[in-house]
Design an enzyme around this catalytic site. Structure first.
Site, mmCIF file in Angstrom:
data_model
loop_
_atom_site.group_PDB
_atom_site.id
_atom_site.type_symbol
_atom_site.label_atom_id
_atom_site.label_comp_id
_atom_site.label_asym_id
_atom_site.label_seq_id
_atom_site.Cartn_x
_atom_site.Cartn_y
_atom_site.Cartn_z
ATOM 1 N N SER A 148 0.873 -1.174 0.000
ATOM 2 C CA SER A 148 0.000 0.000 0.000
ATOM 3 C C SER A 148 0.910 1.225 0.000
ATOM 4 O O SER A 148 2.086 1.124 0.398
ATOM 5 C CB SER A 148 -0.852 0.007 1.280
ATOM 6 O OG SER A 148 -1.527 1.232 1.425
ATOM 7 N N TYR A 161 -1.387 -0.400 10.787
ATOM 8 C CA TYR A 161 -1.472 -0.689 9.342
ATOM 9 C C TYR A 161 -0.211 -0.208 8.644
ATOM 10 O O TYR A 161 0.374 -0.922 7.831
ATOM 11 C CB TYR A 161 -2.721 -0.037 8.753
ATOM 12 C CG TYR A 161 -2.982 -0.416 7.302
ATOM 13 C CD1 TYR A 161 -3.154 -1.751 6.927
ATOM 14 C CD2 TYR A 161 -3.059 0.556 6.302
ATOM 15 C CE1 TYR A 161 -3.400 -2.101 5.596
ATOM 16 C CE2 TYR A 161 -3.310 0.216 4.974
ATOM 17 C CZ TYR A 161 -3.482 -1.111 4.630
ATOM 18 O OH TYR A 161 -3.725 -1.457 3.306
HETATM 19 N N1 LIG Z 1 -8.723 -0.601 -0.538
HETATM 20 C C1 LIG Z 1 -7.652 0.174 -0.458
HETATM 21 O O1 LIG Z 1 -7.763 1.411 -0.429
HETATM 22 C C2 LIG Z 1 -6.277 -0.456 -0.437
HETATM 23 C C3 LIG Z 1 -5.200 0.400 -0.702
HETATM 24 C C4 LIG Z 1 -3.916 -0.115 -0.685
HETATM 25 C C5 LIG Z 1 -3.699 -1.448 -0.410
HETATM 26 N N2 LIG Z 1 -4.756 -2.272 -0.139
HETATM 27 C C6 LIG Z 1 -4.437 -3.673 0.151
HETATM 28 O O2 LIG Z 1 -4.934 -4.467 -0.914
HETATM 29 C C7 LIG Z 1 -5.326 -5.745 -0.442
HETATM 30 C C8 LIG Z 1 -6.781 -6.008 -0.802
HETATM 31 O O3 LIG Z 1 -7.568 -4.977 -0.252
HETATM 32 P P1 LIG Z 1 -9.105 -4.744 -0.619
HETATM 33 O O4 LIG Z 1 -9.351 -3.301 -0.603
HETATM 34 O O5 LIG Z 1 -9.482 -5.534 -1.811
HETATM 35 O O6 LIG Z 1 -9.761 -5.337 0.715
HETATM 36 P P2 LIG Z 1 -11.029 -6.256 0.979
HETATM 37 O O7 LIG Z 1 -12.097 -5.998 -0.025
HETATM 38 O O8 LIG Z 1 -11.330 -6.095 2.422
HETATM 39 O O9 LIG Z 1 -10.458 -7.715 0.696
HETATM 40 C C9 LIG Z 1 -9.552 -8.351 1.565
HETATM 41 C C10 LIG Z 1 -9.492 -9.796 1.138
HETATM 42 O O10 LIG Z 1 -8.574 -10.485 2.001
HETATM 43 C C11 LIG Z 1 -9.198 -11.675 2.463
HETATM 44 N N3 LIG Z 1 -8.665 -12.025 3.772
HETATM 45 C C12 LIG Z 1 -8.628 -11.267 4.886
HETATM 46 N N4 LIG Z 1 -8.082 -11.963 5.902
HETATM 47 C C13 LIG Z 1 -7.765 -13.192 5.381
HETATM 48 C C14 LIG Z 1 -7.198 -14.349 5.936
HETATM 49 N N5 LIG Z 1 -6.838 -14.405 7.216
HETATM 50 N N6 LIG Z 1 -7.020 -15.427 5.136
HETATM 51 C C15 LIG Z 1 -7.388 -15.389 3.835
HETATM 52 N N7 LIG Z 1 -7.926 -14.311 3.257
HETATM 53 C C16 LIG Z 1 -8.127 -13.231 4.039
HETATM 54 C C17 LIG Z 1 -10.687 -11.362 2.509
HETATM 55 O O11 LIG Z 1 -11.470 -12.529 2.315
HETATM 56 P P3 LIG Z 1 -12.152 -13.417 3.466
HETATM 57 O O12 LIG Z 1 -12.705 -12.465 4.488
HETATM 58 O O13 LIG Z 1 -13.197 -14.182 2.709
HETATM 59 O O14 LIG Z 1 -11.059 -14.295 3.973
HETATM 60 C C18 LIG Z 1 -10.821 -10.505 1.243
HETATM 61 O O15 LIG Z 1 -10.987 -11.336 0.116
HETATM 62 C C19 LIG Z 1 -5.061 -5.731 1.062
HETATM 63 O O16 LIG Z 1 -3.796 -6.309 1.315
HETATM 64 C C20 LIG Z 1 -5.062 -4.242 1.404
HETATM 65 O O17 LIG Z 1 -4.318 -3.980 2.556
HETATM 66 C C21 LIG Z 1 -6.047 -1.799 -0.160
#
Ligand SMILES: NC(=O)c1ccc[n+]([C@@H]2O[C@H](COP(=O)([O-])OP(=O)(O)OC[C@H]3O[C@@H](n4cnc5c(N)ncnc54)[C@H](OP(=O)(O)O)[C@@H]3O)[C@@H](O)[C@H]2O)c1
Length: 269
Positions: A148, A161
């Site tokens: 991120s 975070y």
């Molecule tokens: N959204 C943003 O603004 C943003 C910006 C920069 C970086 N990111 C990063 O990008 C990645 C994806 O983010 P997103 O926005 O798509 O978030 P999201 O919609 O909350 O998705 C997170 C995913 O991770 C899975 N997950 C969480 N804990 C887990 C575990 N213990 N084992 C297996 N799967 C797990 C969740 O699925 P289940 O709950 O079904 O397991 C879900 O599919 C993350 O690493 C986040 O930190 C996000």
């Protein structure tokens, strides 16, 4: 082997969009997360092979890797599972939240990578020249870690975070050094503001009204934008390693600067 990618955190947001994008381009996909119902819906849409797995559970990760190996192996891995909990100041934060963030964003990433490396190495030895464009026996493999911009710039309330994503960035660099000399590229994608349905909702513990605020009056990235850039890195010739890809919405020039309202060209005075 044909191109086959394992994507963790595939049940929503960036991970689900990434599976869709890989599938569109003809990759075989393995979608990994905890929620089976969401993964099944994605499988019906994309043909992904689904594995229910909590990346913070070592036994489940070992079983996941064994299933990947048994069902055709993989030459690519996206460590995307992750997330944030809370926006408290360091002095007010909960150690349980910090531990949970480290478990999924850092230790989960390490566990999955360690379990997958023998499979990725095997893929480099059994490459299909038509799929990879290189001679059999001289194939390549790829790893990409989702960090991120919070892993590169700290901000008040970023706390655990920031610390977890800085750590994931460091682990990615360490891995690139440790794998130097092997035909395995190690890449990092660091997005800024992405409007996914659950990320901020989880961070703000289910407060749906507050969770929409960061996206008001601004055009954020969509998960599909991130997925397009991410998959493009895997589609480069296999000797090309994009060490660090940073992607932000145009309206966001840093973690501290998000321009709200319509964007307009500056006019001459
Ligand atoms: N959204 C943003 O603004 C943003 C910006 C920069 C970086 N990111 C990063 O990008 C990645 C994806 O983010 P997103 O926005 O798509 O978030 P999201 O919609 O909350 O998705 C997170 C995913 O991770 C899975 N997950 C969480 N804990 C887990 C575990 N213990 N084992 C297996 N799967 C797990 C969740 O699925 P289940 O709950 O079904 O397991 C879900 O599919 C993350 O690493 C986040 O930190 C996000």
């Amino acid at each position: 082997m044909r191109n086959r990618v394992v994507v963790t955190g595939a049940s929503s947001g960036i991970g689900a969009a990434t599976v869709r994008r890989f599938a569109e381009l003809g990759w075989e996909t393995v979608a990994v997360a905890r929620r089976a119902d969401r993964l099944q819906a994605l499988a019906a849409e994309t043909g992904a092979h689904v594995i229910v797995c909590d990346v913070t559970d070592e036994a489940q990760v070992a079983a996941m890797a064994a299933e990947v190996a048994r069902t055709g192996g993989a030459n690519a891995l996206v460590n995307n599972a992750g997330g944030a909990l809370g926006t408290e100041r360091v002095e007010d934060a909960s150690n349980d939240d910090w531990r949970a963030m480290f478990e999924v964003n850092v230790i989960g990433l390490r566990t999955v990578t360690a379990a997958m490396l023998p499979i990725l190495r095997a893929a480099t030895e059994h490459a299909d020249p038509e799929a990879t464009g290189v001679d059999a026996g001289h194939g390549w493999a790829s790893i990409l870690n989702l960090t991120s911009t919070a892993g590169h710039s700290a901000y008040p309330g970023g706390g655990g975070y920031n610390a977890a994503k800085y750590a994931a960035h460091a682990v990615t660099e360490v891995l690139r050094h440790e794998l130097a000399g092997e035909p395995i590229r190690v890449m990092e994608l660091a997005p800024g503001l992405v409007h996914t349905e659950e990320f901020t909702l989880n961070r703000l513990r289910g407060d749906a009204v507050a969770a929409e605020k960061p996206y008001v009056d601004v055009t954020p990235l969509q998960p599909e934008d991130v997925a397009r850039v991410l998959v493009n890195a895997f589609e480069q010739p296999p000797h090309v390693n994009q060490d660090l890809i940073v992607i932000r919405p145009v309206a966001q020039s840093s973690v501290f600067h998000t321009r709200r309202g319509p964007l307009a060209a500056r006019t001459a005075e």
